[in-house]
Design an enzyme around this catalytic site. Structure first.
Site, short mmCIF file in Angstrom:
data_model
loop_
_atom_site.label_atom_id
_atom_site.label_comp_id
_atom_site.label_asym_id
_atom_site.label_seq_id
_atom_site.Cartn_x
_atom_site.Cartn_y
_atom_site.Cartn_z
N ARG A 108 75.40 -31.85 -58.08
CA ARG A 108 76.18 -33.08 -57.89
C ARG A 108 75.55 -34.13 -58.80
O ARG A 108 74.38 -34.46 -58.66
CB ARG A 108 76.12 -33.53 -56.43
CG ARG A 108 76.61 -34.95 -56.23
CD ARG A 108 76.86 -35.29 -54.79
NE ARG A 108 78.06 -34.62 -54.31
CZ ARG A 108 78.70 -34.94 -53.18
NH1 ARG A 108 78.23 -35.90 -52.41
NH2 ARG A 108 79.77 -34.29 -52.82
N HIS A 135 85.96 -32.95 -58.43
CA HIS A 135 85.35 -32.46 -57.19
C HIS A 135 86.08 -31.17 -56.78
O HIS A 135 86.78 -31.12 -55.77
CB HIS A 135 85.48 -33.53 -56.10
CG HIS A 135 84.56 -33.33 -54.93
ND1 HIS A 135 83.64 -32.30 -54.85
CD2 HIS A 135 84.42 -34.05 -53.77
CE1 HIS A 135 82.99 -32.40 -53.69
NE2 HIS A 135 83.43 -33.44 -53.03
N GLN A 138 85.96 -29.50 -53.18
CA GLN A 138 86.70 -30.21 -52.14
C GLN A 138 88.18 -29.83 -52.17
O GLN A 138 88.79 -29.58 -51.12
CB GLN A 138 86.53 -31.72 -52.31
CG GLN A 138 87.21 -32.52 -51.21
CD GLN A 138 86.55 -32.36 -49.86
OE1 GLN A 138 85.36 -32.60 -49.74
NE2 GLN A 138 87.30 -31.95 -48.85
N ASP A 227 91.16 -41.52 -50.60
CA ASP A 227 89.70 -41.45 -50.74
C ASP A 227 89.19 -42.89 -50.76
O ASP A 227 89.98 -43.84 -50.85
CB ASP A 227 89.37 -40.71 -52.06
CG ASP A 227 87.90 -40.37 -52.23
OD1 ASP A 227 87.12 -40.56 -51.28
OD2 ASP A 227 87.53 -39.93 -53.33
N CYS A 267 88.66 -36.54 -48.00
CA CYS A 267 87.49 -35.69 -48.23
C CYS A 267 86.29 -36.14 -47.42
O CYS A 267 85.36 -35.35 -47.20
CB CYS A 267 87.15 -35.65 -49.71
SG CYS A 267 86.70 -37.24 -50.42
N ARG A 295 85.01 -26.56 -46.12
CA ARG A 295 84.15 -26.58 -47.31
C ARG A 295 83.21 -25.37 -47.27
O ARG A 295 83.01 -24.69 -48.27
CB ARG A 295 83.31 -27.87 -47.35
CG ARG A 295 84.05 -29.13 -47.74
CD ARG A 295 84.43 -29.14 -49.20
NE ARG A 295 83.28 -29.06 -50.09
CZ ARG A 295 82.51 -30.09 -50.46
NH1 ARG A 295 82.80 -31.31 -50.05
NH2 ARG A 295 81.49 -29.91 -51.29
N1 NVA Z 1 85.35 -40.07 -54.71
C1 NVA Z 1 84.19 -40.03 -53.84
C2 NVA Z 1 84.14 -38.72 -53.11
C3 NVA Z 1 82.97 -38.56 -52.18
C4 NVA Z 1 82.91 -37.21 -51.55
C5 NVA Z 1 82.93 -40.28 -54.65
O1 NVA Z 1 82.85 -39.76 -55.77
O2 NVA Z 1 82.05 -41.00 -54.18
N1 CP Z 2 83.39 -34.71 -49.20
C1 CP Z 2 82.12 -34.66 -49.64
O1 CP Z 2 81.82 -34.14 -50.72
O2 CP Z 2 81.21 -35.19 -48.79
P1 CP Z 2 79.66 -35.47 -49.06
O3 CP Z 2 79.59 -36.62 -50.04
O4 CP Z 2 79.11 -35.83 -47.72
O5 CP Z 2 79.04 -34.24 -49.62
#
Ligand code: NVA
Ligand code: CP
Length: 312
Positions: A108, A135, A138, A227, A267, A295
């Site tokens: 990540r 992502h 997800q 989101d 998500c 997930r």
């Molecule tokens: N769009 C959000 C998703 C978090 C799971 C982010 O990138 O922070």
């Molecule tokens: N949806 C998701 O990726 O959640 P986290 O940021 O908690 O991993």
């Protein structure tokens, strides 16, 4: 996997074909059923997953970590702060070292370019656990959740209400591949970037349509999804975004514009009263808890596939 099979990475949704997705959805259902029946499923005994987090996580961490143990393997957890990544060791060097010691890597991070550089220097498959641009894990879980509840997503309409972010881009890639439509409504200045959304495979004509009015985007949709207004890494824009996104809150009126059997997905993490009302996310059309649980099941199928290829 046979030694002749080329190594695959999962860096964006368009990295797999529709056929591979059909296999993964079927496999995830089998793996989920085994989990629910407390049936041991250890195809990845003695295999190790390295998880690298340069941003915070709850679901991604727990689902990959629990999932890998359930498959018989083990995990190593690294963050920017507690590894040399935070002290500017080049990503290429980190990839060469880490991938000599483990069988699979999940990352990540911020720019997609970073995960691509890691993958280019990795001896083992690399999975995108979220970047600024995509992502894919997800959306894999979201489509699996849709299929569980409503059957095939082909021909259906998904309404995206909110930021043209990593989730939106990934939905658009999925629509082009799996033959459904996305109705996108973002505030001005936060539109999707078509170049990212379509990926190397190219867009399928008519796979998405842009709407100024979020309620119009929801009209007759089979799934409404949103989101956070501010994704990780964009916190400096928080105040500006609060103002720009005020009308992009999924509420009962938007859900009423969708089909009566429409589902709501997010998500997570969610901010009730911002991108979605409590009434909607905690209401009967919401499937956010299944989405989160799934997930783990889809990622178990993904890890098995990346390491062993098709097993059924
Ligand atoms: N769009 C959000 C998703 C978090 C799971 C982010 O990138 O922070
Ligand atoms: N949806 C998701 O990726 O959640 P986290 O940021 O908690 O991993």
């Amino acid at each position: 996997m046979s030694s002749a099979a080329p190594m695959k990475h999962y860096l964006q949704f368009s990295d797999f074909t529709a056929e591979e997705y059909h296999y993964l959805f079927e496999r995830a259902a089998i793996i989920k059923a085994k989990f629910k029946n407390y049936e041991k499923h250890h195809p990845l005994t003695d295999r190790t997953l390295a998880m690298i987090f340069e941003k915070a996580s709850t679901r991604t961490r727990v689902s990959f970590e629990a999932g890998m143990y359930q498959l018989g393997g083990s995990v190593v957890h690294l963050t920017t702060g507690d590894s040399q990544l935070g002290r500017a060791e080049p990503i290429e060097d980190s990839a060469k070292v880490i991938s000599r010691m483990v069988d699979l890597v999940m990352i990540r991070t911020f720019e997609q370019e970073k995960i691509e550089r890691f993958a280019a220097n990795s001896r083992v498959p690399v999975i995108n656990g979220l970047t600024n641009e995509f992502h894919p894990c997800q959306i894999l879980a979201d489509i699996f959740t849709f299929i569980e509840r409503r059957g095939s997503i082909a021909g259906k309409t998904v309404a995206w209400v909110g930021d043209g972010n990593n989730m939106a881009n990934t939905w658009l890639q999925a629509a082009a591949l799996l033959d459904f439509r996305v109705h996108v409504s973002t505030p001005r200045g936060y539109e999707i970037d078509e170049k990212l959304a379509v990926g190397p495979g190219g867009a399928r004509a008519g796979s998405y349509q842009v709407f100024d009015d979020p309620k119009e985007a929801c009209r007759d949709a089979d799934l409404v999804t949103t989101d956070v207004w501010t994704s990780m890494g964009y916190e400096a824009e928080n105040e500006e975004r609060r103002r720009a996104f005020a009308d992009w809150c999924v509420d009962s009126a938007m859900m009423a514009a969708a089909r009566p059997e429409a589902l709501f997905m997010h998500c997570l993490p969610a901010h009730r009263g911002e991108e979605v009302t409590a009434e909607v996310i905690d209401g009967p059309q919401s499937v956010v808890w299944d989405e989160a649980e799934n997930r783990m099941h889809v990622q178990k199928a993904l890890m098995e596939y990346l390491l062993l290829g098709r097993v059924a």
